[in-house]
Design a protein around this motif. Structure first.
Motif, PDB file in Angstrom:
ATOM      1  N   HIS A 180      12.274  -4.869  10.631  1.00  0.00           N
ATOM      2  CA  HIS A 180      12.876  -6.123  10.196  1.00  0.00           C
ATOM      3  C   HIS A 180      11.910  -6.873   9.286  1.00  0.00           C
ATOM      4  CE1 HIS A 180      16.247  -5.923  13.104  1.00  0.00           C
ATOM      5  NE2 HIS A 180      15.355  -5.347  13.900  1.00  0.00           N
ATOM      6  N   GLY A 181      12.471  -7.724   8.457  1.00  0.00           N
ATOM      7  CA  GLY A 181      11.668  -8.627   7.641  1.00  0.00           C
ATOM      8  C   GLY A 181      10.734  -7.915   6.691  1.00  0.00           C
ATOM      9  N   LYS A 182       9.487  -8.392   6.620  1.00  0.00           N
ATOM     10  CA  LYS A 182       8.504  -7.838   5.709  1.00  0.00           C
ATOM     11  C   LYS A 182       8.195  -6.381   6.007  1.00  0.00           C
ATOM     12  CE  LYS A 182       7.635 -11.433   3.130  1.00  0.00           C
ATOM     13  NZ  LYS A 182       7.904 -11.414   1.665  1.00  0.00           N
ATOM     14  N   ALA A 183       8.215  -6.009   7.283  1.00  0.00           N
ATOM     15  CA  ALA A 183       7.928  -4.621   7.641  1.00  0.00           C
ATOM     16  C   ALA A 183       8.976  -3.683   7.051  1.00  0.00           C
ATOM     17  CB  ALA A 183       7.878  -4.462   9.159  1.00  0.00           C
ATOM     18  N   ASP A 195      10.842  -4.309   4.335  1.00  0.00           N
ATOM     19  CA  ASP A 195      10.658  -4.290   2.887  1.00  0.00           C
ATOM     20  C   ASP A 195       9.501  -3.383   2.488  1.00  0.00           C
ATOM     21  OD1 ASP A 195      12.769  -6.010   2.491  1.00  0.00           O
ATOM     22  OD2 ASP A 195      11.531  -7.807   2.373  1.00  0.00           O
ATOM     23  N   ARG A 196       8.385  -3.488   3.191  1.00  0.00           N
ATOM     24  CA  ARG A 196       7.224  -2.667   2.858  1.00  0.00           C
ATOM     25  C   ARG A 196       7.507  -1.185   3.078  1.00  0.00           C
ATOM     26  NH1 ARG A 196       3.382  -6.834   6.087  1.00  0.00           N
ATOM     27  NH2 ARG A 196       3.066  -8.360   4.399  1.00  0.00           N
ATOM     28  N   ALA A 197       8.229  -0.864   4.143  1.00  0.00           N
ATOM     29  CA  ALA A 197       8.568   0.537   4.404  1.00  0.00           C
ATOM     30  C   ALA A 197       9.439   1.100   3.281  1.00  0.00           C
ATOM     31  CB  ALA A 197       9.276   0.663   5.747  1.00  0.00           C
ATOM     32  N   GLN A 198      10.399   0.308   2.819  1.00  0.00           N
ATOM     33  CA  GLN A 198      11.258   0.755   1.718  1.00  0.00           C
ATOM     34  C   GLN A 198      10.466   0.912   0.424  1.00  0.00           C
ATOM     35  OE1 GLN A 198      14.217   1.835   1.649  1.00  0.00           O
ATOM     36  NE2 GLN A 198      15.321   1.089   3.420  1.00  0.00           N
ATOM     37  N   ILE A 199       9.565  -0.014   0.155  1.00  0.00           N
ATOM     38  CA  ILE A 199       8.753   0.069  -1.062  1.00  0.00           C
ATOM     39  C   ILE A 199       7.868   1.309  -1.036  1.00  0.00           C
ATOM     40  CG2 ILE A 199       6.894  -1.049  -2.352  1.00  0.00           C
ATOM     41  CD1 ILE A 199       8.083  -3.741  -1.408  1.00  0.00           C
ATOM     42  N   LEU A 200       7.211   1.548   0.100  1.00  0.00           N
ATOM     43  CA  LEU A 200       6.349   2.721   0.215  1.00  0.00           C
ATOM     44  C   LEU A 200       7.156   4.011   0.112  1.00  0.00           C
ATOM     45  CD1 LEU A 200       3.893   1.611   3.058  1.00  0.00           C
ATOM     46  CD2 LEU A 200       3.398   1.854   0.610  1.00  0.00           C
ATOM     47  N   THR A 201       8.343   4.017   0.713  1.00  0.00           N
ATOM     48  CA  THR A 201       9.183   5.217   0.656  1.00  0.00           C
ATOM     49  C   THR A 201       9.571   5.552  -0.769  1.00  0.00           C
ATOM     50  OG1 THR A 201      10.073   4.808   2.877  1.00  0.00           O
ATOM     51  CG2 THR A 201      11.360   6.223   1.408  1.00  0.00           C
ATOM     52  N   TRP A 202      10.045   4.552  -1.504  1.00  0.00           N
ATOM     53  CA  TRP A 202      10.489   4.817  -2.870  1.00  0.00           C
ATOM     54  C   TRP A 202       9.315   5.045  -3.814  1.00  0.00           C
ATOM     55  CZ3 TRP A 202      14.982   6.522  -4.134  1.00  0.00           C
ATOM     56  CH2 TRP A 202      16.068   6.264  -3.294  1.00  0.00           C
ATOM     57  N   ALA A 203       8.156   4.475  -3.526  1.00  0.00           N
ATOM     58  CA  ALA A 203       6.966   4.789  -4.315  1.00  0.00           C
ATOM     59  C   ALA A 203       6.578   6.253  -4.127  1.00  0.00           C
ATOM     60  CB  ALA A 203       5.805   3.869  -3.908  1.00  0.00           C
ATOM     61  N   PHE A 204       6.667   6.740  -2.881  1.00  0.00           N
ATOM     62  CA  PHE A 204       6.381   8.151  -2.613  1.00  0.00           C
ATOM     63  C   PHE A 204       7.397   9.051  -3.305  1.00  0.00           C
ATOM     64  CE2 PHE A 204       7.274  11.900   0.031  1.00  0.00           C
ATOM     65  CZ  PHE A 204       6.051  12.550  -0.075  1.00  0.00           C
ATOM     66  N   VAL A 205       8.677   8.665  -3.276  1.00  0.00           N
ATOM     67  CA  VAL A 205       9.714   9.435  -3.959  1.00  0.00           C
ATOM     68  C   VAL A 205       9.443   9.488  -5.456  1.00  0.00           C
ATOM     69  CG1 VAL A 205      12.170   9.501  -4.537  1.00  0.00           C
ATOM     70  CG2 VAL A 205      11.456   9.000  -2.200  1.00  0.00           C
ATOM     71  N   PRO A 221      17.632  -4.332   0.321  1.00  0.00           N
ATOM     72  CA  PRO A 221      18.892  -4.774   0.929  1.00  0.00           C
ATOM     73  C   PRO A 221      18.951  -4.415   2.404  1.00  0.00           C
ATOM     74  CG  PRO A 221      19.239  -2.802  -0.385  1.00  0.00           C
ATOM     75  CD  PRO A 221      17.832  -3.239  -0.643  1.00  0.00           C
ATOM     76  N   GLU A 222      19.667  -5.210   3.160  1.00  0.00           N
ATOM     77  CA  GLU A 222      19.796  -4.968   4.589  1.00  0.00           C
ATOM     78  C   GLU A 222      20.609  -3.693   4.844  1.00  0.00           C
ATOM     79  OE1 GLU A 222      18.555  -6.520   7.244  1.00  0.00           O
ATOM     80  OE2 GLU A 222      17.392  -7.828   5.953  1.00  0.00           O
ATOM     81  N   PRO A 223      20.284  -2.952   5.915  1.00  0.00           N
ATOM     82  CA  PRO A 223      21.055  -1.743   6.242  1.00  0.00           C
ATOM     83  C   PRO A 223      22.509  -2.071   6.568  1.00  0.00           C
ATOM     84  CG  PRO A 223      18.985  -1.808   7.464  1.00  0.00           C
ATOM     85  CD  PRO A 223      19.157  -3.158   6.827  1.00  0.00           C
TER      86      PRO A 223
END
Length: 218
Positions: free
Chosen positions: A121-124, A126-136, A197-199
């Motif tokens: 939730h929240g910042k966690a 967002d950061r997980a999504q950013i790291l995931t797409w950066a890795f992709v 975006p929210e799931p």
């Protein structure tokens, strides 16, 4: 009536809910709604990629259908053949796949296992999504780099019937991974600036929890 059957007067369970399946329970299991909003491209780059990929996939499908139909009619009705109708569908099929993959990337339609990320939730989150797409982005960029090494050998080969260069068909893969790299990078930047975006399940839960407003005079 069996003593095990449920009734409106049945005692509630430990969590305060009656031991029967209600309409609310069925609606909570329904995942057909709520995806349309999230499936829209959230940034201009992915929006353009979705449009171009859709046109490419539709055009490729239409041409392939026409060529296959002509090939079947010539073979089984006129006992003849047309080289372009025989080899064209195979040559164009990778471009159909490339267009579909680009659209799926733009709309987040690829298969994903988000059991862990969806619980954040929240910042966690967002950061997980950013790291995931950066890795992709890095992964697809490296795949594009490796695919470029296959350009010379593919350019030296030709198709057996029409003699077309194989690079014209294999080029679909190079274009696909290169475009998807740009898409992933654009999504990474967009999430870093505006948040992810929210799931679906959270959007559906928020919609279900929102109070309905009475329409005056209804």
């Amino acid at each position: 009536m069996s003593p095990r059957a449920s009734s409106p007067s049945s005692p509630a369970s430990a969590d305060g809910r009656a031991p029967v399946i209600t309409e609310e329970d069925l609606q909570a299991l329904d995942t057909t709604g709520g995806h349309a909003e999230e499936s829209r491209p959230e940034d201009p780059v992915n929006a353009v990629a979705a449009t171009v990929g859709s046109v490419l996939a539709i055009a490729g499908t239409a041409i392939i259908v026409v060529l296959v139909t002509v090939s079947v009619v010539l073979r089984y009705v006129l006992n003849s053949s047309l080289p372009v109708a025989s080899e064209g569908p195979t040559y164009l099929f990778p471009w159909l796949i490339a267009g579909g993959a680009v659209v799926a990337q733009a709309t987040r339609g690829h298969i994903a296992v988000d059991v862990l990320v969806s619980r954040l939730h929240g910042k966690a989150y967002d950061r997980a999504q950013i790291l995931t797409w950066a890795f992709v982005t890095v992964l697809l960029g490296y795949l594009t780099y490796l695919a470029a090494y296959l350009i010379p050998p593919m350019a030296a080969q030709s198709t057996p019937i029409m003699g077309w260069p194989q690079l014209g068909s294999f080029g679909a893969f190079i274009v696909m991974v290169a475009v998807m790299t740009v898409q992933a990078a654009a999504r990474t930047v967009h999430y870093a600036r505006h948040g992810a975006p929210e799931p679906d399940h959270r959007v559906a839960a928020a919609s279900a929890a929102a109070p309905t407003q009475e329409v005056p005079g209804a």
